[in-house]
Design a protein around this motif. Sequence first.
Motif, mmCIF file in Angstrom:
data_model
loop_
_atom_site.group_PDB
_atom_site.id
_atom_site.type_symbol
_atom_site.label_atom_id
_atom_site.label_comp_id
_atom_site.label_asym_id
_atom_site.label_seq_id
_atom_site.Cartn_x
_atom_site.Cartn_y
_atom_site.Cartn_z
ATOM 1 N N PRO A 16 0.831 -1.207 0.000
ATOM 2 C CA PRO A 16 0.000 0.000 0.000
ATOM 3 C C PRO A 16 0.864 1.254 0.000
ATOM 4 O O PRO A 16 1.733 1.439 0.850
ATOM 5 C CB PRO A 16 -0.794 -0.144 1.300
ATOM 6 N N ALA A 17 0.624 2.129 -0.978
ATOM 7 C CA ALA A 17 1.543 3.244 -1.233
ATOM 8 C C ALA A 17 1.266 4.418 -0.310
ATOM 9 O O ALA A 17 1.019 5.536 -0.760
ATOM 10 C CB ALA A 17 1.443 3.665 -2.691
ATOM 11 N N THR A 18 1.326 4.165 0.974
ATOM 12 C CA THR A 18 1.254 5.271 1.918
ATOM 13 C C THR A 18 2.667 5.578 2.381
ATOM 14 O O THR A 18 3.492 4.669 2.525
ATOM 15 C CB THR A 18 0.373 4.926 3.131
ATOM 16 N N PRO A 19 2.968 6.835 2.624
ATOM 17 C CA PRO A 19 4.324 7.174 3.077
ATOM 18 C C PRO A 19 4.714 6.436 4.352
ATOM 19 O O PRO A 19 5.875 6.037 4.502
ATOM 20 C CB PRO A 19 4.250 8.688 3.292
ATOM 21 N N GLU A 20 3.766 6.252 5.237
ATOM 22 C CA GLU A 20 4.088 5.586 6.501
ATOM 23 C C GLU A 20 4.507 4.131 6.277
ATOM 24 O O GLU A 20 5.484 3.660 6.848
ATOM 25 C CB GLU A 20 2.885 5.644 7.441
ATOM 26 N N VAL A 21 3.752 3.429 5.433
ATOM 27 C CA VAL A 21 4.071 2.026 5.168
ATOM 28 C C VAL A 21 5.400 1.908 4.446
ATOM 29 O O VAL A 21 6.251 1.061 4.785
ATOM 30 C CB VAL A 21 2.946 1.361 4.363
ATOM 31 N N GLN A 22 5.617 2.744 3.449
ATOM 32 C CA GLN A 22 6.869 2.686 2.709
ATOM 33 C C GLN A 22 8.059 2.983 3.617
ATOM 34 O O GLN A 22 9.093 2.303 3.541
ATOM 35 C CB GLN A 22 6.829 3.680 1.539
ATOM 36 N N ALA A 23 7.928 3.964 4.483
ATOM 37 C CA ALA A 23 9.020 4.290 5.403
ATOM 38 C C ALA A 23 9.268 3.140 6.367
ATOM 39 O O ALA A 23 10.418 2.816 6.683
ATOM 40 C CB ALA A 23 8.696 5.574 6.169
ATOM 41 N N TYR A 24 8.186 2.520 6.831
ATOM 42 C CA TYR A 24 8.341 1.390 7.759
ATOM 43 C C TYR A 24 9.090 0.239 7.085
ATOM 44 O O TYR A 24 10.017 -0.344 7.668
ATOM 45 C CB TYR A 24 6.972 0.908 8.231
ATOM 46 N N LEU A 25 8.707 -0.095 5.840
ATOM 47 C CA LEU A 25 9.366 -1.194 5.156
ATOM 48 C C LEU A 25 10.829 -0.881 4.852
ATOM 49 O O LEU A 25 11.690 -1.770 4.896
ATOM 50 C CB LEU A 25 8.616 -1.538 3.871
ATOM 51 N N GLN A 26 11.119 0.356 4.550
ATOM 52 C CA GLN A 26 12.522 0.731 4.338
ATOM 53 C C GLN A 26 13.329 0.553 5.620
ATOM 54 O O GLN A 26 14.447 0.025 5.594
ATOM 55 C CB GLN A 26 12.602 2.169 3.840
ATOM 56 N N ASP A 27 12.771 0.989 6.737
ATOM 57 C CA ASP A 27 13.473 0.828 8.011
ATOM 58 C C ASP A 27 13.547 -0.641 8.414
ATOM 59 O O ASP A 27 14.556 -1.082 8.992
ATOM 60 C CB ASP A 27 12.782 1.642 9.106
ATOM 61 N N TYR A 28 12.511 -1.396 8.096
ATOM 62 C CA TYR A 28 12.526 -2.815 8.439
ATOM 63 C C TYR A 28 13.565 -3.556 7.602
ATOM 64 O O TYR A 28 14.207 -4.506 8.072
ATOM 65 C CB TYR A 28 11.137 -3.433 8.249
ATOM 66 N N THR A 29 13.761 -3.112 6.362
ATOM 67 C CA THR A 29 14.821 -3.686 5.537
ATOM 68 C C THR A 29 16.189 -3.455 6.176
ATOM 69 O O THR A 29 17.038 -4.356 6.209
ATOM 70 C CB THR A 29 14.789 -3.069 4.135
#
Length: 219
Positions: A16-29
Amino acid sequence: MAFQAGGQRPAPRPAPATPEVQAYLQDYTALLEAVPFPSFVVDHRWDVVLTNGAFRTLFQGAGPHPTAMPGDNFLRFVLFHPDASGVLGDHESSWCLPMLAHFGSALERYGHDPGLQAVRRDIAQDPIMEAAYRQGLPHWIRAVGAEAVEHDGAVRPLHHPDPRRGTTECRVVVETPRVLAELGYSRLTLVLREPRRTPSRLARPRRASAHLRVVSSTE
């Protein structure tokens, strides 16, 4: 494909292209990359969403395959890749049968999912695997107990490409933070143990077909 990205950090699959989700997945990576053990994130189809460097190292010897690369779909890798038994020790009973059991559960929950239906068709095309799935698997579960199909906490053998580890074991740890759960993802980490102390005459098993051989529908 995440696995074939070499040493580079793999990009998450679309979410889901929300900034919050994308930021979370980047940090989780970044978190995954800091873990010294093979760790990866999958969805309900076992499509691989994220992997870390230790995961890519563990499976670096897997040859090309059109549908069963370990960094694309871990279920397909375990069931269909001819090189799977070179990494996953005791391949049939420790890895294939538990994965078939989890596949059956996923198929019950998401019966119309096209990805799962495609796996089901591929199983049906292999008479030995089809027999294992339909008859052998229920018999095996009755024989060894339902806990044998659980991934979390299971200790399973591995053949690590690093000769300092060689034939060893890992404990599978499944943990799913809230945000990953809301996305339908789960994280698995293979916590490597110290190498087994085995006699030198025991060599690494040869490459073999991923087809099941030892499971039968009757005792």
